[in-house]
Design a protein around this motif. Structure first.
Motif, PDB file in Angstrom:
ATOM      1  N   UNK A  51     100.414 124.072  -7.711  1.00  0.00           N
ATOM      2  CA  UNK A  51     101.063 125.187  -8.746  1.00  0.00           C
ATOM      3  C   UNK A  51     102.605 125.193  -8.297  1.00  0.00           C
ATOM      4  N   UNK A  52     103.130 124.859  -7.027  1.00  0.00           N
ATOM      5  CA  UNK A  52     104.504 124.918  -6.899  1.00  0.00           C
ATOM      6  C   UNK A  52     105.166 123.815  -7.992  1.00  0.00           C
ATOM      7  N   UNK A  53     104.583 122.641  -8.086  1.00  0.00           N
ATOM      8  CA  UNK A  53     105.196 121.714  -9.073  1.00  0.00           C
ATOM      9  C   UNK A  53     105.290 122.461 -10.385  1.00  0.00           C
ATOM     10  N   UNK A  54     104.175 123.204 -10.650  1.00  0.00           N
ATOM     11  CA  UNK A  54     104.216 123.926 -12.143  1.00  0.00           C
ATOM     12  C   UNK A  54     105.297 124.806 -12.267  1.00  0.00           C
ATOM     13  N   UNK A  98     104.730 113.869  -1.278  1.00  0.00           N
ATOM     14  CA  UNK A  98     104.401 113.719  -2.725  1.00  0.00           C
ATOM     15  C   UNK A  98     105.486 114.922  -3.348  1.00  0.00           C
ATOM     16  N   UNK A  99     105.560 115.871  -2.662  1.00  0.00           N
ATOM     17  CA  UNK A  99     106.427 117.000  -3.164  1.00  0.00           C
ATOM     18  C   UNK A  99     107.978 116.751  -3.425  1.00  0.00           C
ATOM     19  N   UNK A 141     101.281 111.292 -11.227  1.00  0.00           N
ATOM     20  CA  UNK A 141     100.959 110.479 -10.305  1.00  0.00           C
ATOM     21  C   UNK A 141     100.820 111.281  -9.107  1.00  0.00           C
ATOM     22  N   UNK A 142     101.683 112.488  -8.994  1.00  0.00           N
ATOM     23  CA  UNK A 142     101.702 113.452  -7.835  1.00  0.00           C
ATOM     24  C   UNK A 142     100.264 114.067  -7.905  1.00  0.00           C
ATOM     25  N   UNK A 169      97.707 112.925  -9.289  1.00  0.00           N
ATOM     26  CA  UNK A 169      96.521 111.657  -8.688  1.00  0.00           C
ATOM     27  C   UNK A 169      96.645 111.608  -7.163  1.00  0.00           C
ATOM     28  N   UNK A 170      97.817 111.668  -6.840  1.00  0.00           N
ATOM     29  CA  UNK A 170      98.109 111.598  -5.078  1.00  0.00           C
ATOM     30  C   UNK A 170      97.130 112.776  -4.339  1.00  0.00           C
ATOM     31  N   UNK A 171      97.470 114.264  -4.940  1.00  0.00           N
ATOM     32  CA  UNK A 171      96.955 115.243  -4.283  1.00  0.00           C
ATOM     33  C   UNK A 171      95.767 115.320  -4.404  1.00  0.00           C
ATOM     34  N   UNK A 172      95.061 114.648  -5.516  1.00  0.00           N
ATOM     35  CA  UNK A 172      93.515 114.785  -5.738  1.00  0.00           C
ATOM     36  C   UNK A 172      92.789 113.741  -4.663  1.00  0.00           C
ATOM     37  N   UNK A 173      93.772 112.863  -4.252  1.00  0.00           N
ATOM     38  CA  UNK A 173      93.136 111.738  -3.373  1.00  0.00           C
ATOM     39  C   UNK A 173      93.082 112.437  -2.024  1.00  0.00           C
ATOM     40  N   UNK A 174      93.702 113.552  -1.623  1.00  0.00           N
ATOM     41  CA  UNK A 174      93.673 114.137  -0.028  1.00  0.00           C
ATOM     42  C   UNK A 174      92.635 115.176  -0.063  1.00  0.00           C
TER      43      UNK A 174
END
Length: 240
Positions: free
Chosen positions: A92-95, A137-138, A117-118, A120-125
């Protein structure tokens, strides 16, 4: 009526007139672009309403000659990213950054790739993963955003002399100028080793802290000083 084919993510929606919504999309070919989804709040359009959610990647059709387009056919390309907790707040912050920083209809294909890719990376955590894993990531996303907008400071060179950053020197950051040598005792003095690490996207504990300071200062002229709602949510959730 001119028609455009696009793919992109839903960043935000807001009510428009009686039964419609304005959708803000993030696309590689048009950057941030707005469209009216007619009837999306009507009882007969529940399928469309479920599609027009943040973090949903869609293929869609836009029509119209004005800046505010009309949304035509829209189909999901994949399921929404399954983000929760800290990772969801980070997305939400990126959005919100994209909404505040990006001008409309300017292509930003590299930033779009970084955004994907960000996610995707967040989804892996895991949903309550440590900030040690989330912050790189951020910061990488913020640095790419600054680069695409032409506001990324030169992390590799002394702005005063043009010489390479010295690992043994300290620097002060001046937005829209760059990094100037300063005494180590100066407030917010930045170690040269941190700048070298950030340039290489190697986020050591010290480099993470420094990158956060640099990105916040560099983004200020772009997004202004109005508080970000997503940042407040994130801080209240993490207790930091």
């Amino acid at each position: 009526m001119a028609k455009l084919q696009a793919r992109g993510y839903v960043l935000h929606t807001r009510a428009y007139r009686e039964t419609s919504v304005i959708v803000e999309f993030f696309t590689p070919q048009f950057g941030r672009i707005s469209a009216v989804a007619k009837g999306a709040r009507g009882s007969g359009k529940s399928d469309r309403k479920s599609l027009l959610q943040p973090l949903q990647l869609l293929s869609f059709e836009l029509a119209g000659r004005s800046q505010l387009k009309n949304l035509g056919i829209a189909e999901a390309i994949r399921n929404p990213w399954p983000l929760r907790g800290n990772c969801l707040y980070s997305a939400f912050y990126m959005n919100e950054l994209l909404m505040r920083a990006l001008p409309e209809t300017e292509p930003v294909s590299l930033l779009f790739e970084q955004y994907q890719s960000s996610l995707e990376h967040l989804a892996s955590l895991s949903e309550n993963d440590s900030l040690v894993n989330i912050e790189p990531v951020l910061r990488s996303f913020e640095l790419m955003l600054l680069q695409e907008l032409g506001y990324l400071p030169d992390l590799a060179h002394d702005a005063q002399t043009g010489e390479h950053i010295d690992a043994n020197q300290h620097y002060t950051f001046i937005a829209e100028q760059g990094f100037l040598p300063c005494p180590s005792t100066q407030a917010y003095a930045i170690q040269g080793t941190d700048l070298i690490a950030i340039e290489a996207r190697e986020f050591t504990p010290s480099a993470r802290k420094t990158a956060k300071h640099i990105c916040r200062q560099a983004l200020l002229p772009i997004i202004g000083d109005k508080p970000l709602k997503s940042r407040e949510l994130f801080l209240s959730h993490t207790g930091q």
